[in-house]
Design an enzyme around this catalytic site. Structure first.
Site, PDB file in Angstrom:
ATOM      1  N   CYS A 260       0.884  -1.182   0.000  1.00 34.70           N
ATOM      2  CA  CYS A 260       0.000   0.000   0.000  1.00 34.70           C
ATOM      3  C   CYS A 260       0.911   1.218   0.000  1.00 34.70           C
ATOM      4  O   CYS A 260       1.100   1.870   1.027  1.00 34.70           O
ATOM      5  CB  CYS A 260      -0.917   0.002   1.217  1.00 34.70           C
ATOM      6  SG  CYS A 260      -1.760  -1.576   1.520  1.00 34.70           S
ATOM      7  N   GLY A 264       4.641   7.063  -1.467  1.00 39.78           N
ATOM      8  CA  GLY A 264       5.966   6.527  -1.731  1.00 39.78           C
ATOM      9  C   GLY A 264       7.027   6.874  -0.724  1.00 39.78           C
ATOM     10  O   GLY A 264       8.204   6.591  -0.948  1.00 39.78           O
ATOM     11  N   GLY A 265       6.663   7.462   0.407  1.00 41.67           N
ATOM     12  CA  GLY A 265       7.662   7.811   1.419  1.00 41.67           C
ATOM     13  C   GLY A 265       8.410   6.597   1.938  1.00 41.67           C
ATOM     14  O   GLY A 265       9.647   6.590   2.010  1.00 41.67           O
ATOM     15  N   LYS A 266       7.679   5.556   2.299  1.00 40.90           N
ATOM     16  CA  LYS A 266       8.330   4.346   2.806  1.00 40.90           C
ATOM     17  C   LYS A 266       8.939   3.539   1.667  1.00 40.90           C
ATOM     18  O   LYS A 266       9.935   2.847   1.869  1.00 40.90           O
ATOM     19  CB  LYS A 266       7.322   3.521   3.613  1.00 40.90           C
ATOM     20  CG  LYS A 266       6.820   4.254   4.861  1.00 40.90           C
ATOM     21  CD  LYS A 266       5.826   3.423   5.641  1.00 40.90           C
ATOM     22  CE  LYS A 266       5.230   4.230   6.786  1.00 40.90           C
ATOM     23  NZ  LYS A 266       4.351   5.326   6.308  1.00 40.90           N
ATOM     24  N   CYS A 386      -1.183   4.306  10.953  1.00 39.29           N
ATOM     25  CA  CYS A 386      -1.017   5.594  11.625  1.00 39.29           C
ATOM     26  C   CYS A 386      -2.273   5.905  12.427  1.00 39.29           C
ATOM     27  O   CYS A 386      -2.780   7.025  12.398  1.00 39.29           O
ATOM     28  CB  CYS A 386      -0.692   6.700  10.632  1.00 39.29           C
ATOM     29  SG  CYS A 386      -1.859   6.844   9.257  1.00 39.29           S
TER      30      CYS A 386
END
Length: 447
Positions: A260, A264-266, A386
């Protein structure tokens, strides 16, 4: 155009009226900042007012109620104008009451007809003469907490049941404090020391994160406007969110699934740990084509595009394109209620209900069940959200393990050894723990 149209107070009111109609606060603010030339002081006031009014909305509406019999019959901008005046008067100590009232009346005069100006003037002067109602006049203790901290009653009751009264109140009190401006250094391109130097040279004040070894916290200045940001030396990411990828223990040649992934940060954090020459790659899924493009854009900016395969696919259908035991590591950063982000996105608190968490739990379990067969034996699957409710966190893990005995729960590691004395193998970061976002991380090993 009058001068009122460009003041941070009027822009805040305009933004708040739109946010009440479903627009996200961060998107509205970014749009206004981009459209209007403002110095740093005006940007700070605009941001403070928008987030402050949203954060304290239930409190402000309680104060306004005795003076406006039917506030929701007012034009939205008039209601938000009065709430923003109350916010400045009660929460912004450096702005004199006279200045708040004068500009509020001036905005009413310019943006409305004479009747609106007289109405706004009368309400402000009556509040000043009579004083605002006290919280201790509210008899019901949960309603009193709700108004005091501007938090929905259902969430107060749920957090008390799950965590106890003391922890509940510590959490809801902390959520009205300003969000930190936190960054994650891109190790594919730079170091913490280099980014610190670059930002300091640009006039920003920066300190290392106490939560993430790759994190920096900007205490003065705007990092997004710097050359280091444009070049991809870092990305904006909350300190808690930075803990998820290290828990995967990614190796340079791994095949990784980010189930998921958008925005795209992770994904880019995973990619920074991979070596394309050694065959390392992260397959980053999202169900929406525009978000898949966003993942690709972020990977390019962070100089890791050679290790990222952004793919349009519903994670629940992953087996239609990938064989069993295709991946060494899987990240399920699941869609969730986002209640851990209330400091950063304060409107979330008014939009969610407990049933939302129960509905999301079904989706979270479906994603875990769908991707589980594609993990190699001995591989690690990390589940994160989160949010701060156990319905989407501990309950999901318990139900998944009950149906998948081939997995075992491992202790979630952190490089800073956070919460070392906890008894749970999972890691729960609450908003009051480090004044970062609320997050939940669980590590599952396939036997």
């Amino acid at each position: 155009m009058s001068t009122v149209d460009n003041t941070p107070r009027w822009l805040a009111v305009a933004a708040l009226a739109k946010i009440k109609n479903g627009a996200y606060s961060n998107l509205q603010l970014n749009q206004l900042i981009n459209e209007h030339r403002m110095d740093r002081r005006d940007i700070n006031l605009l941001t403070n007012m928008v987030y402050g009014v949203i954060q304290h909305r239930l409190t402000l509406e309680f104060w306004l109620k005795p003076f406006v019999r039917h506030p929701y019959q007012l034009d939205p901008w008039v209601r938000e104008l009065l709430l923003s005046a109350l916010y400045q008067w009660q929460y912004l100590d450096k702005i004199p009451q006279r200045a708040v009232f004068n500009e509020t009346i001036e905005i009413a005069k310019v943006k409305g007809h004479p009747g609106i100006r007289r109405f706004v003037t009368g309400v402000l002067h009556q509040m000043d003469r009579s004083g605002l109602p006290a919280f201790d006049t509210i008899e019901d203790p949960d309603e009193r907490l709700s108004v005091t901290y501007s938090m929905p009653v259902w969430l107060i009751q749920e957090l008390r049941q799950q965590l106890g009264a003391t922890k509940m109140e510590a959490i809801i009190a902390s959520l009205n404090q300003p969000a930190k401006q936190s960054l994650r250094v891109n190790t594919a391109l730079s170091t913490v020391s280099d980014v610190t130097t670059a930002l300091t040279n640009d006039g920003l004040t920066v300190e290392p994160s106490k939560i993430s070894p790759l994190g920096l916290v900007v205490t003065d200045g705007q990092a997004i406007n710097t050359e280091a940001m444009r070049y991809g030396m870092f990305t904006v990411q909350d300190e808690s969110a930075q803990l998820v990828v290290p828990a995967l223990n990614v190796q340079p040649g791994d095949q990784v699934l980010d189930a998921c992934a958008a925005p795209g940060g992770k994904t880019t954090q995973i990619a920074a740990e991979l070596d394309a020459d050694a065959g390392g790659e992260v397959v980053a899924l999202d169900i929406h084509a525009n978000k898949v493009r966003l993942i690709g854009q972020n990977a390019a900016r962070m100089h890791v595009a050679d290790r990222v395969a952004a793919t349009e696919l519903d994670a629940r259908k992953v087996q239609t394109q990938f064989d069993d035991e295709s991946f060494d590591r899987i990240l399920v950063d699941a869609p969730c209620s986002g209640l851990g982000l209330m400091r950063r996105k304060p409107e979330i608190r008014y939009e969610k209900q407990l049933q939302d968490s129960l509905n999301l739990q079904k989706i979270q379990l479906a994603i875990l069940a769908a991707v589980a067969p594609t993990l190699k034996k001995g591989g690690i699957m990390t589940y994160s959200t989160c949010t701060i409710l156990q319905q989407e966190n501990q309950d999901v893990i318990a139900k998944f393990l009950a149906d998948h005995p081939e997995f075992e729960l491992q202790t979630t590691p952190t490089e800073q050894d956070l919460k070392a004395d906890r008894t749970d193998k999972t890691l729960s970061i609450y908003p009051d723990d480090y004044l970062s976002d609320g997050f939940f991380i669980a590590c599952l090993r396939k036997k």
